[in-house]
Design a protein around this motif. Structure first.
Motif: not given
Length: 385
Positions: A21, A274, A290, A293, A323-324, A326-327, A330-331, A345, A358
């Protein structure tokens, strides 16, 4: 535990996913800024590599340290968290309408990002030390106050995105601590009511807590208006992001990614990176990221189950939640289905403070995994004897 034994107990899948990543991020930052007027070629990509090096060194240091030691320092860590965020209002200069960075000569320090790590360490310890009161409403409400104090200070900078990340962390820690679902539902309902009061009731009474530009960003994903083509419009970034993602198709446009190359897409190496992935590498490239992640979250949750104690389990669950969150935000922001909050992201967006934070969280996960694996091996040897 010596370094050789520690290295053998690494979660190498988590390490590989993290490096993947991070490399993804460096590459995308390079492509996103390749046509920008920069001091030198690859300027931001090189800086991102430097930040990655610092973050990996910090992650290694946290892996070596037994995470249980931080439990003894929970109040000192929490005090530093709140105090450093408060210092922002005294020492930080206003940059783009907010105060976030404390100048320390050679570098600038962003307390709100480090607060994610420190709050994870301190709140998890606070909860686990009161395990016998897990079903108490009082403990739940005190924990909410524990989170809201630094979150409100961050919100006042103003930094809405990081404030919501701290709240998400708090919810994740409470969930993995084992707070009952009725309490969580009640807290969610109270949060919705608070949002309605802040966004609707108080402005009607003449009290505007949320700035107008923040309100425009929050509401733009369901009300883009007729001026989405105007650069001054709050909907402009989202509109350009959706065009970039849609134009990428199945395999992307490569060097013909005009939304990025011709700078139609603002914040293309930070908040909307993204969209750069979607335009340049298409659906295939986005799915690949993805999947990485997904693997990261799998390993974090696995570490939560392998932890030698409740403290490590709660922390690992909280990290997975952060983390989940933010992902998804952002997406969702890049796809026009979530509010624009400025949340980066993880590991991919340009930014030293976020990347180092992170990677420090990864260091905590590795520390939990190493000690958990050691405890499992010890129990196995005892059972054989």
């Amino acid at each position: 535990m010596d370094l050789r034994a520690l290295f053998r107990r690494f979660d190498f899948v988590l390490l590989a996913v993290t490096l993947g990543l991070t490399a993804y991020g460096v590459i995308m930052v390079y492509y996103a800024t390749s046509e920008d007027p920069l001091p030198s070629e690859g300027y931001f990509a090189v800086r991102q590599l430097i930040y990655a090096g610092v973050g990996l060194a910090a992650a290694l240091a946290l892996t070596v340290i037994d995470y249980e030691r931080f439990r003894r320092w929970q109040w000192a860590l929490y005090g530093f968290t709140v105090g450093s965020i408060a210092l922002v209002f005294l020492l930080a200069e206003v940059t783009r309408g907010s105060r976030r960075w404390i100048p320390l000569g050679v570098i600038d320090f962003q307390p709100s990002e480090l607060a994610i790590v420190l709050l994870c360490l301190s709140l998890a310890a606070f909860l686990v030390d009161r395990l016998d009161r897990r079903d108490s409403w009082r403990l739940t409400l005190v924990a909410v106050g524990y989170v809201m104090l630094p979150a409100l200070l961050v919100f006042a900078q103003p930094d809405l995105g990081t404030a919501t990340v701290l709240v998400a962390l708090g919810i994740g820690l409470l969930f993995f601590f084992g707070v009952g679902w009725r309490k969580l539902v009640a807290l969610a309902a109270a949060a919705v009511a608070a949002v309605v009061v802040v966004l609707q009731v108080l402005p009607a009474m003449g009290l505007q807590i949320v700035q107008q530009y923040q309100l425009d960003r929050l509401t733009v994903f369901w009300n883009r208006g007729d001026d989405a083509g105007s650069v001054a419009s709050a909907a402009y970034n989202v509109t350009q992001s959706m065009i970039a993602v849609g134009s990428g198709g199945l395999t992307g446009r490569g060097d013909l990614a005009t939304q990025t190359q011709l700078a139609f897409l603002p914040e293309h190496h930070t908040d909307f990176i993204f969209a750069v992935v979607g335009e340049r590498w298409g659906f295939v490239g986005a799915i690949g990221m993805i999947v990485l992640y997904g693997l990261f979250l799998w390993r974090a949750l696995r570490i939560a189950t392998l932890s030698r104690d409740m403290y490590g389990s709660v922390m690992a669950g909280g990290i997975a939640t952060v983390i989940l969150y933010q992902v998804l935000v952002n997406m969702g922001m890049a796809l026009g289905i979530m509010p624009v909050t400025g949340i980066p992201l993880p590991f991919v967006s340009y930014g030293g403070a976020a990347l180092i934070t992170n990677l420090m969280l990864v260091g905590l996960l590795q520390s939990i995994h190493v000690r958990g694996s050691e405890a499992v091996s010890l129990r196995a040897r005892v059972a054989l004897e």
